[in-house]
Design an enzyme around this catalytic site. Structure first.
Site, PDB file in Angstrom:
ATOM      1  N   ARG A 180      27.406  21.902  37.141  1.00  0.00           N
ATOM      2  CA  ARG A 180      26.086  21.659  37.833  1.00  0.00           C
ATOM      3  C   ARG A 180      26.192  22.237  39.083  1.00  0.00           C
ATOM      4  NH1 ARG A 180      25.395  16.752  35.143  1.00  0.00           N
ATOM      5  NH2 ARG A 180      24.528  17.336  33.260  1.00  0.00           N
TER       6      ARG A 180
ATOM      7  N   PRO B   4      35.027  12.076  44.210  1.00  0.00           N
ATOM      8  CA  PRO B   4      33.942  11.700  43.269  1.00  0.00           C
ATOM      9  C   PRO B   4      32.951  12.946  42.880  1.00  0.00           C
ATOM     10  CG  PRO B   4      33.600  10.661  45.265  1.00  0.00           C
ATOM     11  CD  PRO B   4      34.970  11.143  45.363  1.00  0.00           C
ATOM     12  N   ASN B   5      32.608  13.034  41.707  1.00  0.00           N
ATOM     13  CA  ASN B   5      31.610  13.954  41.179  1.00  0.00           C
ATOM     14  C   ASN B   5      32.341  15.395  40.857  1.00  0.00           C
ATOM     15  OD1 ASN B   5      29.170  12.370  40.912  1.00  0.00           O
ATOM     16  ND2 ASN B   5      29.233  12.339  43.055  1.00  0.00           N
TER      17      ASN B   5
ATOM     18  N   HIS C 218      38.070  21.614  50.946  1.00  0.00           N
ATOM     19  CA  HIS C 218      36.725  21.628  50.348  1.00  0.00           C
ATOM     20  C   HIS C 218      36.380  22.987  49.770  1.00  0.00           C
ATOM     21  CE1 HIS C 218      35.839  17.841  52.163  1.00  0.00           C
ATOM     22  NE2 HIS C 218      36.498  18.144  53.308  1.00  0.00           N
TER      23      HIS C 218
ATOM     24  N   ALA D  68      32.594  13.311  48.526  1.00  0.00           N
ATOM     25  CA  ALA D  68      31.750  12.507  49.835  1.00  0.00           C
ATOM     26  C   ALA D  68      32.334  11.580  50.652  1.00  0.00           C
ATOM     27  CB  ALA D  68      30.307  12.009  48.765  1.00  0.00           C
TER      28      ALA D  68
ATOM     29  N   TYR E 271      29.006  25.077  44.420  1.00  0.00           N
ATOM     30  CA  TYR E 271      30.329  24.513  44.161  1.00  0.00           C
ATOM     31  C   TYR E 271      31.032  25.656  43.044  1.00  0.00           C
ATOM     32  CZ  TYR E 271      29.026  20.354  46.275  1.00  0.00           C
ATOM     33  OH  TYR E 271      28.725  19.427  47.234  1.00  0.00           O
TER      34      TYR E 271
ATOM     35  N   ASN F 212      40.711  16.747  48.144  1.00  0.00           N
ATOM     36  CA  ASN F 212      39.521  17.233  48.374  1.00  0.00           C
ATOM     37  C   ASN F 212      38.513  15.598  48.099  1.00  0.00           C
ATOM     38  OD1 ASN F 212      36.769  17.505  48.349  1.00  0.00           O
ATOM     39  ND2 ASN F 212      36.947  19.255  47.032  1.00  0.00           N
TER      40      ASN F 212
ATOM     41  N   GLU G  54      43.499  18.581  53.861  1.00  0.00           N
ATOM     42  CA  GLU G  54      42.097  18.443  53.472  1.00  0.00           C
ATOM     43  C   GLU G  54      41.532  19.757  52.796  1.00  0.00           C
ATOM     44  OE1 GLU G  54      39.692  16.840  56.392  1.00  0.00           O
ATOM     45  OE2 GLU G  54      37.860  17.044  55.282  1.00  0.00           O
TER      46      GLU G  54
ATOM     47  N   ARG H  48      26.890  23.292  56.317  1.00  0.00           N
ATOM     48  CA  ARG H  48      25.774  22.582  55.341  1.00  0.00           C
ATOM     49  C   ARG H  48      25.129  21.382  56.238  1.00  0.00           C
ATOM     50  NH1 ARG H  48      28.416  20.955  50.054  1.00  0.00           N
ATOM     51  NH2 ARG H  48      26.110  20.593  49.588  1.00  0.00           N
TER      52      ARG H  48
HETATM   53  O1  CA2 Z   1      32.630  21.304  49.242  1.00  0.00           O
HETATM   54  C1  CA2 Z   1      33.569  20.287  48.811  1.00  0.00           C
HETATM   55  O2  CA2 Z   1      34.446  20.533  48.259  1.00  0.00           O
HETATM   56  C2  CA2 Z   1      32.794  19.143  49.094  1.00  0.00           C
HETATM   57  O3  CA2 Z   1      33.924  18.189  49.240  1.00  0.00           O
HETATM   58  C3  CA2 Z   1      32.078  18.638  47.681  1.00  0.00           C
HETATM   59  C4  CA2 Z   1      31.343  17.301  47.800  1.00  0.00           C
HETATM   60  C5  CA2 Z   1      30.529  17.123  49.077  1.00  0.00           C
HETATM   61  O4  CA2 Z   1      30.212  15.677  49.058  1.00  0.00           O
HETATM   62  C6  CA2 Z   1      31.221  17.361  50.349  1.00  0.00           C
HETATM   63  O5  CA2 Z   1      30.365  17.302  51.293  1.00  0.00           O
HETATM   64  C7  CA2 Z   1      31.877  18.924  50.273  1.00  0.00           C
HETATM   65  C8  CA2 Z   1      30.560  16.932  46.726  1.00  0.00           C
HETATM   66  C9  CA2 Z   1      31.481  17.119  45.037  1.00  0.00           C
HETATM   67  C10 CA2 Z   1      30.492  17.162  43.965  1.00  0.00           C
HETATM   68  O6  CA2 Z   1      30.656  18.041  43.017  1.00  0.00           O
HETATM   69  C11 CA2 Z   1      29.594  18.631  42.401  1.00  0.00           C
HETATM   70  C12 CA2 Z   1      30.048  19.453  41.433  1.00  0.00           C
HETATM   71  C13 CA2 Z   1      29.289  19.753  40.504  1.00  0.00           C
HETATM   72  C14 CA2 Z   1      28.154  19.282  40.408  1.00  0.00           C
HETATM   73  C15 CA2 Z   1      27.512  18.302  41.190  1.00  0.00           C
HETATM   74  C16 CA2 Z   1      28.540  17.899  42.058  1.00  0.00           C
END
Ligand code: CA2
Length: 150
Positions: free
Chosen positions: A22, A14-15, A104, A81, A27, A78, A102, A111
């Protein structure tokens, strides 16, 4: 005898469709499309076939993982969340017993405390975290090496 090419499923949780638009400080600036291009060109170099999917929905990710059974040789994921919440994704990976890496983008161990625990790590071969888009390339390389040497 010709060797059959490895089939690998790449899943983005997700996201991750928002990448590059963003929170570039956490990221990075690369879009998801950019990461997928990096992966496709590495896959070509390695001589493996990739299918790539992104979903914001836990059940859809579970369905995709179930679909790997007897179709895909490995999973690069990946879980975003859902890493920190999803027993359902962990159970699906354990059920199909597919070699899984896996990845990230950020270093989840550096974090917030709630990101330190992964439900997925115990059912994965390994975890790569903190190298931005390079985490995916390292993950694919490691998965292919694992599949070719075991
Ligand atoms: O660091 C990673 O790849 C994560 O899997 C990214 C997740 C986070 O919840 C994990 O703890 C670590 C979040 C992905 C959200 O991606 C976004 C990208 C751009 C703007 C907002 C969120």
């Amino acid at each position: 005898m010709t060797q059959q090419s490895l089939n690998i499923l790449v899943l983005h949780g997700p996201n991750l469709n928002l990448l590059g638009q963003r929170e570039p400080g956490i990221y990075g600036l690369k879009t998801l499309g950019g990461i997928n291009q990096l992966l496709q060109s590495l896959a070509e170099e390695l001589g493996v076939d990739l299918s790539i999917e992104q979903s914001n929905h836990e059940g859809v990710l579970v369905d995709l993982i179930q679909s790997t059974f007897e179709v895909f040789d490995g999973l690069l994921i990946n879980p975003a969340a859902y890493t920190h919440t999803s027993v359902a994704i962990r159970d699906a990976i354990a059920a199909v017993a597919i070699p899984t890496v896996e990845v990230h983008l950020s270093n989840i161990h550096q974090r917030e405390a709630f990101r330190h625990h992964s439900y997925i790590a115990p059912v994965a071969i390994g975890q790569i975290s903190g190298f931005g888009a390079e985490s995916y390339r390292l993950g694919l390389q490691a998965l292919v090496t694992h599949l070719r040497t075991t």
